[in-house]
Motif scaffolding. Sequence first.
Motif, short mmCIF file in Angstrom:
data_model
loop_
_atom_site.label_atom_id
_atom_site.label_comp_id
_atom_site.label_asym_id
_atom_site.label_seq_id
_atom_site.Cartn_x
_atom_site.Cartn_y
_atom_site.Cartn_z
N THR A 161 0.78 -1.24 0.09
CA THR A 161 0.35 0.13 -0.61
C THR A 161 0.68 0.88 0.26
O THR A 161 -0.14 2.49 -0.15
N GLN A 162 2.35 1.30 0.15
CA GLN A 162 2.88 2.55 -0.26
C GLN A 162 3.46 3.05 -1.37
O GLN A 162 3.73 2.20 -2.27
N LYS A 163 3.80 4.51 -1.19
CA LYS A 163 4.63 4.41 -2.66
C LYS A 163 5.93 4.63 -2.84
O LYS A 163 6.47 5.36 -1.88
N THR A 164 6.28 3.55 -3.42
CA THR A 164 7.70 3.36 -4.10
C THR A 164 8.52 3.08 -4.68
O THR A 164 7.84 3.19 -5.92
N VAL A 165 9.71 4.41 -4.93
CA VAL A 165 10.40 4.54 -5.82
C VAL A 165 11.02 3.58 -6.11
O VAL A 165 11.53 3.27 -4.97
N VAL A 166 11.05 2.73 -7.13
CA VAL A 166 12.06 1.32 -6.95
C VAL A 166 13.92 2.13 -8.56
O VAL A 166 12.68 2.61 -9.48
N GLY A 240 11.72 17.37 -17.76
CA GLY A 240 12.42 18.42 -17.21
C GLY A 240 12.07 17.40 -15.62
O GLY A 240 12.02 16.67 -15.62
N GLN A 241 12.43 18.23 -14.57
CA GLN A 241 11.97 17.95 -12.61
C GLN A 241 10.61 17.59 -12.90
O GLN A 241 9.71 18.53 -13.02
N VAL A 242 10.04 15.92 -12.20
CA VAL A 242 8.92 16.00 -12.21
C VAL A 242 9.67 15.53 -10.67
O VAL A 242 10.24 14.61 -10.24
N THR A 243 8.42 15.87 -9.31
CA THR A 243 8.21 16.02 -8.22
C THR A 243 7.11 14.98 -7.55
O THR A 243 6.01 15.27 -8.08
N ILE A 244 7.18 13.85 -7.18
CA ILE A 244 6.60 13.22 -6.68
C ILE A 244 5.83 12.88 -5.33
O ILE A 244 7.38 12.68 -3.76
N GLU A 245 5.08 12.13 -4.84
CA GLU A 245 4.39 11.65 -3.58
C GLU A 245 5.31 10.33 -2.56
O GLU A 245 5.14 9.66 -3.54
N ASN A 246 6.08 10.02 -2.43
CA ASN A 246 6.61 8.88 -2.12
C ASN A 246 6.50 8.78 -0.36
O ASN A 246 7.34 9.36 0.43
N ASP A 247 6.74 7.04 -0.18
CA ASP A 247 7.35 6.69 1.59
C ASP A 247 8.27 5.85 1.55
O ASP A 247 8.96 6.11 2.72
N PHE A 248 8.90 5.35 0.54
CA PHE A 248 9.89 4.92 0.68
C PHE A 248 10.69 4.60 -1.35
O PHE A 248 10.45 5.23 -2.11
N VAL A 249 11.82 4.58 -0.98
CA VAL A 249 13.08 4.48 -2.19
C VAL A 249 14.05 3.39 -1.90
O VAL A 249 14.89 2.86 -0.96
N LEU A 250 13.93 2.32 -3.12
CA LEU A 250 14.74 1.16 -2.48
C LEU A 250 16.03 1.05 -4.36
O LEU A 250 15.41 2.06 -5.34
N LEU A 251 16.97 2.15 -3.90
CA LEU A 251 17.65 2.33 -4.42
C LEU A 251 18.88 1.35 -4.90
O LEU A 251 19.76 0.96 -4.49
N LEU A 252 19.06 0.68 -6.18
CA LEU A 252 19.08 -1.09 -5.93
C LEU A 252 19.68 -0.82 -7.70
O LEU A 252 19.60 -1.25 -8.27
N THR A 253 21.08 -0.10 -7.67
CA THR A 253 21.82 0.51 -8.78
C THR A 253 23.26 -0.37 -8.75
O THR A 253 24.00 0.53 -9.42
#
Length: 330
Positions: A161-166, A240-253
């Motif tokens: 249910t969370q907003k997650t950026v991968v 251009g730059q985009v800003t989004i709401e976010n709860d978690f970030v997974l930096l799988l780089t």
Amino acid sequence: MQIPENTYNIIIIGGGPIGIACALEAEKKGLSYLILEKGCLVNSLYHYPTNMTFFSTSEKLELNNIPFISNNPKPGKREALEYYRRIASNNHININLFEKVTSVTTRSENEHLVKTSKREYVAQNVVVATGFYDIPNYLNIPGEDLPKVDHYYNDPHYYATQKTVVVGASNSAVDAALEIYRKGGDVTMVVRKPEIGKRVKYWVRPDILNRIEEGSIKVHFNSFLSRITDDEVEINTPEGQVTIENDFVLLLTGYRPNFDFLKDMGIRLSEDGRKIPEYDEETMETNIKGIYLAGVICGGVETHKWFIENSRVHAEMIMEHISKTKKDDN
């Protein structure tokens, strides 16, 4: 002459599958050895995602012709943990767990001093089989150190249910995005290249492409994360730059070997950006006599080139050379 305590023909640094393979080959040659592992048995594998499935089939993960029986065409993490644990216990592998090697000093061609978090050892030869999973490729952007950010992914339930950026487009990033989406997470991928990686597992890549096409998983290609805050992320995109709401970030780089550890031993690295260690492709011996490399660490930053399937042979090559050298010295 009495051999001093804590003295071995070989010290093996790293208790993963390739380190275990080296131990099995050392036993065949009648060489005394000790594996030193900073974490648990097959520590890197233990920290892989819970639902991880190998690219290789089970027979290609086998060590010493010991059958790896799997219920599936591609074995998973839990099966692999059981397999390697049984090999270590049934063969009475000489291994010290939770003992980190802090330095290796060459005192002569046949003597290396190995210091750990607990004691010191002397070895005629040292095999470095430490893998690459310990050090993430950091983005070095504002907010990367926030509690909501992680460079490792474990289980999708946490992100339900969370907003997650991968961030990323390789196997780990794709697996995380799909699993979190299927647990009800709102997933946005950030990919610096124009498409999902070509080396993504062939049975998974169509899935992620279809989820992106239908809009179930959002994605920004040719983009990169520029800033992370407590409740938002900023993404630089071609539009251009985009800003989004976010709860978690997974930096799988991706991850990289501990190059400083190699350099401190005196092992030379290529200066072309790939940081490939110098070693003899026939013996796996580095530019330091008596110090060898085994497994993925041989590839420098190109961590996709070596894996269990094609580096098991390193163990046999190394022990054959050490055994031959030992006989010649006698």
